[in-house]
Design an enzyme around this catalytic site. Sequence first.
Site, short mmCIF file in Angstrom:
data_model
loop_
_atom_site.label_atom_id
_atom_site.label_comp_id
_atom_site.label_asym_id
_atom_site.label_seq_id
_atom_site.Cartn_x
_atom_site.Cartn_y
_atom_site.Cartn_z
N HIS A 1 4.32 -3.04 10.88
CA HIS A 1 4.09 -4.15 10.13
C HIS A 1 4.91 -5.22 10.76
CE1 HIS A 1 2.77 -1.29 6.81
NE2 HIS A 1 1.87 -1.93 7.10
N GLN B 1 -7.17 -13.80 -0.92
CA GLN B 1 -5.88 -14.20 0.19
C GLN B 1 -6.11 -15.72 0.53
OE1 GLN B 1 -4.79 -13.09 4.79
NE2 GLN B 1 -5.02 -11.30 3.51
N HIS C 1 6.24 0.18 7.57
CA HIS C 1 6.53 0.75 8.98
C HIS C 1 6.70 -0.18 9.94
CE1 HIS C 1 2.35 0.79 9.99
NE2 HIS C 1 1.92 1.10 8.96
N THR D 1 0.86 -1.24 0.00
CA THR D 1 0.08 -0.02 -0.13
C THR D 1 0.84 1.16 0.12
OG1 THR D 1 -0.16 -0.12 2.34
CG2 THR D 1 -1.89 -1.05 1.08
N LYS E 1 -1.60 4.80 19.99
CA LYS E 1 -1.07 4.00 18.84
C LYS E 1 0.29 3.69 18.78
CE LYS E 1 -2.58 2.62 13.95
NZ LYS E 1 -3.44 3.29 12.95
N LYS F 1 -10.29 -1.37 8.34
CA LYS F 1 -10.57 0.00 7.37
C LYS F 1 -12.18 0.43 7.66
CE LYS F 1 -6.56 1.01 6.23
NZ LYS F 1 -5.63 2.01 6.89
N ASP G 1 -5.99 -8.71 12.94
CA ASP G 1 -7.15 -8.34 11.98
C ASP G 1 -7.34 -9.13 10.90
OD1 ASP G 1 -4.54 -7.40 10.95
OD2 ASP G 1 -5.21 -5.65 10.07
N ARG H 1 -10.74 1.77 0.53
CA ARG H 1 -9.24 2.21 0.33
C ARG H 1 -9.25 2.79 -1.33
NH1 ARG H 1 -4.95 -0.30 3.37
NH2 ARG H 1 -5.65 -1.86 4.72
N LYS I 1 3.70 5.46 16.17
CA LYS I 1 3.31 6.83 15.45
C LYS I 1 4.04 7.84 16.07
CE LYS I 1 -0.05 6.13 12.53
NZ LYS I 1 0.17 6.51 11.00
N THR I 2 4.73 8.73 15.45
CA THR I 2 5.26 10.00 16.35
C THR I 2 4.65 11.45 15.78
OG1 THR I 2 6.93 10.40 14.37
CG2 THR I 2 7.63 8.80 16.15
#
Length: 420
Positions: free
Chosen positions: A48, A172, A45, A40, A230, A82, A193, A86, A233-234
């Site tokens: 994952h 999948q 990041h 995606t 979360k 989601k 998920d 997307r 994240k920054t």
Amino acid sequence: MDLLQDLQWRGIIYQQTDEAGMKELLEKESVSLYCGADPTADSLHIGHLLPFLTMKRFQEHGHRPVVLVGGATGQIGDPSGKKEERQLQTREQVEYNVEAIKKQLEKLYTAEGDNKAIMVNNLDWIGQIDMITFLRDYGKHIGVNYMLAKDTISSRLETGISYTEFTYTILQAMDFNHLYKEFNCKLQIGGSDQWGNITTGLELIRKMNDEEAKAFGMTIPLVTKADGTKFGKTEGGAVWLDPEKTSPYEFYQFWINTTDADVVKYLKFFTFLDKETIDGLEKAVEEEPHLRAAQKALAEEMTGMIHGKEALDQSKRITAALFSGDLKSLSCAEIREGFKDVPTHQVEEGQSINLVDVLVDAKISSSKRQAREDVTNGAVYINGERVQDLGFELNASVRLDNEFTIIRRGKKKYFMIQYA
């Protein structure tokens, strides 16, 4: 500890389709297992990482990882997690992302020996199937009621889900079935998920193969912070594996700033340190938290694993220099990297300006009187050197790379003066 005991101790196992069956399988044979990522973006990041690092643990115990990057499924979009559709990407963008992510994942696994990692792209088989084959050979095996019972689909029924994303779970499942037949792949792992997609794959394997067919699924818990916010994240956004998106220094800083409440959990999840070492670091958190030994170990393990020893050494060098205020050991590029987020002030090119004036103009000191006190008291440093001369001028001699000057006030307040 054996593999499953180690995973349990680390808190990595969230759900299993057949705990006893998988234990028996892993004791009996070397297993091929797979984990996939849809391209995606052109980088993964740290959110994952956990499933792929878990698969690396399997490889270290003699099992064979099959690493899937979804060149086909990435063109469709996984509805998991989601609330809305997307945005579809172009085929060219997906292809570019596939290659970038493959390079990142290849670094994680051993590429030699009987259990060397296999890299696959599901476009190689899904891309060869026409619509009629898809409906007759695959769609026929998965009932609509079965799909509607999946949380990823049922949660979207009120807000809407396209037929495109509705069919994702079948695609999948086709991956799992293909890898089961081609590589004897008997286990799929993924984030929590992915439970619905994994179990759809097991359903398809059961229906499209002989009655001896047996495969397993395992999910990994969602990584969260102790305060409920979360993970990964920054203020600047996601912490990427791509060094162009998140520099190794920023990557290192993310891990070293982990709270005491989270650090032991992250050591268990993400590093390959053994139980004895992690237990020792946990004790250090309790008894000597100010030394931050656990955070340093976490940052070193993760930065070295993802970016290599040279990038780790540079990150530690920048960190140490910023802490001590000694900038002389750093290159201009390293200084620029370490200070790119500090407050900046622009000065006209070619201008020579008095230090006291700069301190006021850049809001480093609150007034000229305060600025003079800061200088005479020895609280002001230029490029790491203390300056106590009220007549000091900022000119070409104190410019690094002829572009910037670093001013420090007190122990830790840094500012960058830029020339334009």
